[in-house]
Motif scaffolding. Sequence first.
Motif, PDB file in Angstrom:
ATOM      1  N   SER A 109       0.846  -1.191   0.000  1.00 13.19           N
ATOM      2  CA  SER A 109       0.000   0.000   0.000  1.00 13.19           C
ATOM      3  C   SER A 109       0.886   1.249   0.000  1.00 13.19           C
ATOM      4  O   SER A 109       2.115   1.145   0.007  1.00 13.19           O
ATOM      5  N   HIS A 110       0.236   2.402  -0.024  1.00 11.06           N
ATOM      6  CA  HIS A 110       0.953   3.662   0.189  1.00 11.06           C
ATOM      7  C   HIS A 110       0.832   3.972   1.672  1.00 11.06           C
ATOM      8  O   HIS A 110      -0.283   4.075   2.205  1.00 11.06           O
ATOM      9  N   LEU A 111       1.971   4.109   2.347  1.00 12.56           N
ATOM     10  CA  LEU A 111       1.989   4.210   3.805  1.00 12.56           C
ATOM     11  C   LEU A 111       2.097   5.642   4.316  1.00 12.56           C
ATOM     12  O   LEU A 111       2.161   5.865   5.528  1.00 12.56           O
ATOM     13  N   TRP A 112       2.134   6.627   3.435  1.00 13.00           N
ATOM     14  CA  TRP A 112       2.098   8.027   3.828  1.00 13.00           C
ATOM     15  C   TRP A 112       3.196   8.370   4.840  1.00 13.00           C
ATOM     16  O   TRP A 112       2.979   9.108   5.807  1.00 13.00           O
ATOM     17  N   SER A 145       5.962   3.634   8.895  1.00 11.82           N
ATOM     18  CA  SER A 145       6.629   2.342   8.701  1.00 11.82           C
ATOM     19  C   SER A 145       5.617   1.227   8.492  1.00 11.82           C
ATOM     20  O   SER A 145       5.938   0.198   7.904  1.00 11.82           O
ATOM     21  N   SER A 146       4.391   1.437   8.950  1.00 14.48           N
ATOM     22  CA  SER A 146       3.324   0.459   8.749  1.00 14.48           C
ATOM     23  C   SER A 146       1.980   1.151   8.912  1.00 14.48           C
ATOM     24  O   SER A 146       1.886   2.201   9.575  1.00 14.48           O
ATOM     25  N   THR A 196       3.497  -3.315   5.720  1.00 16.92           N
ATOM     26  CA  THR A 196       4.802  -2.667   5.916  1.00 16.92           C
ATOM     27  C   THR A 196       5.531  -2.410   4.597  1.00 16.92           C
ATOM     28  O   THR A 196       6.629  -1.852   4.603  1.00 16.92           O
ATOM     29  N   THR A 197       4.925  -2.809   3.478  1.00 16.64           N
ATOM     30  CA  THR A 197       5.568  -2.647   2.167  1.00 16.64           C
ATOM     31  C   THR A 197       5.005  -1.419   1.465  1.00 16.64           C
ATOM     32  O   THR A 197       3.821  -1.388   1.100  1.00 16.64           O
ATOM     33  N   GLU A 198       5.856  -0.409   1.296  1.00 15.21           N
ATOM     34  CA  GLU A 198       5.474   0.844   0.642  1.00 15.21           C
ATOM     35  C   GLU A 198       5.535   0.679  -0.870  1.00 15.21           C
ATOM     36  O   GLU A 198       6.553   0.256  -1.426  1.00 15.21           O
ATOM     37  N   ASN A 236       5.845   2.773  -3.187  1.00 14.83           N
ATOM     38  CA  ASN A 236       6.876   3.578  -3.853  1.00 14.83           C
ATOM     39  C   ASN A 236       8.249   2.914  -3.860  1.00 14.83           C
ATOM     40  O   ASN A 236       9.119   3.309  -4.631  1.00 14.83           O
ATOM     41  N   ASP A 237       8.441   1.927  -2.976  1.00 14.82           N
ATOM     42  CA  ASP A 237       9.780   1.382  -2.758  1.00 14.82           C
ATOM     43  C   ASP A 237      10.029   0.040  -3.427  1.00 14.82           C
ATOM     44  O   ASP A 237      11.071  -0.578  -3.192  1.00 14.82           O
TER      45      ASP A 237
END
Length: 208
Positions: free
Chosen positions: A40-43, A46-47, A66-68, A70-71
């Motif tokens: 997701s997008h985490l804004w 960290s989670s 915990t998976t952004e 963008n990364d």
Amino acid sequence: MATQTKGKIGVLIEEHFDPTEYKKFNEYFPQQGYEVEYISHLWGNSSLTFGSNPENDQIEFHVTVTTEVNDIDPADYKGIICIGAYAMDRLRYQVNVKKGQKNQAPAVAFIRKAMDAGNVKIGTICHSLWLLCADRDLLTGRQVTCAHNIVCDVENAGADVVFDGDVTVDLVIDDNLITGKHPGVVDEFMEAFVVEIEKTEKAQKVAV
């Protein structure tokens, strides 16, 4: 000792995700040898923890992500699935918008890359085609199915919705895009998704 997997299936998720699909994904894909990773997008966090769509005023499932988005690189996944219900509408939100500019929401930018990644399978079910509707280039000319509620949105985004009489069909496979009608066909959708992944894997091995 860690168990060897066939690879990862990434699932884009946000608040108000479909509980049936969530439960089934967590059961079926690991049974077939695939790790499920929620994205997701985490804004800047960290989670973040998201809840499923309420049923009878009860939120049955929560997931901590915990998976952004963008990364990560779509090419690191065997497939990317957009979970159903209203989560994908939330993921296409943009803080700022400019007239004439394509949607720049992180999840939309990610799905553009994923669609162009060649061997990465893309799956949507029910309302989750909403994410792809944010950019006409993702759907123009593609054959798809979806929930009846969003047929007009999907057609306005340039897609060819496939019908069987006066209902949309259960499942459509158009190259790397696998679309399912609603959670009632989630079993058929998941089976087809794995078949398409493994068909591509087999073809790659033959080519080598």
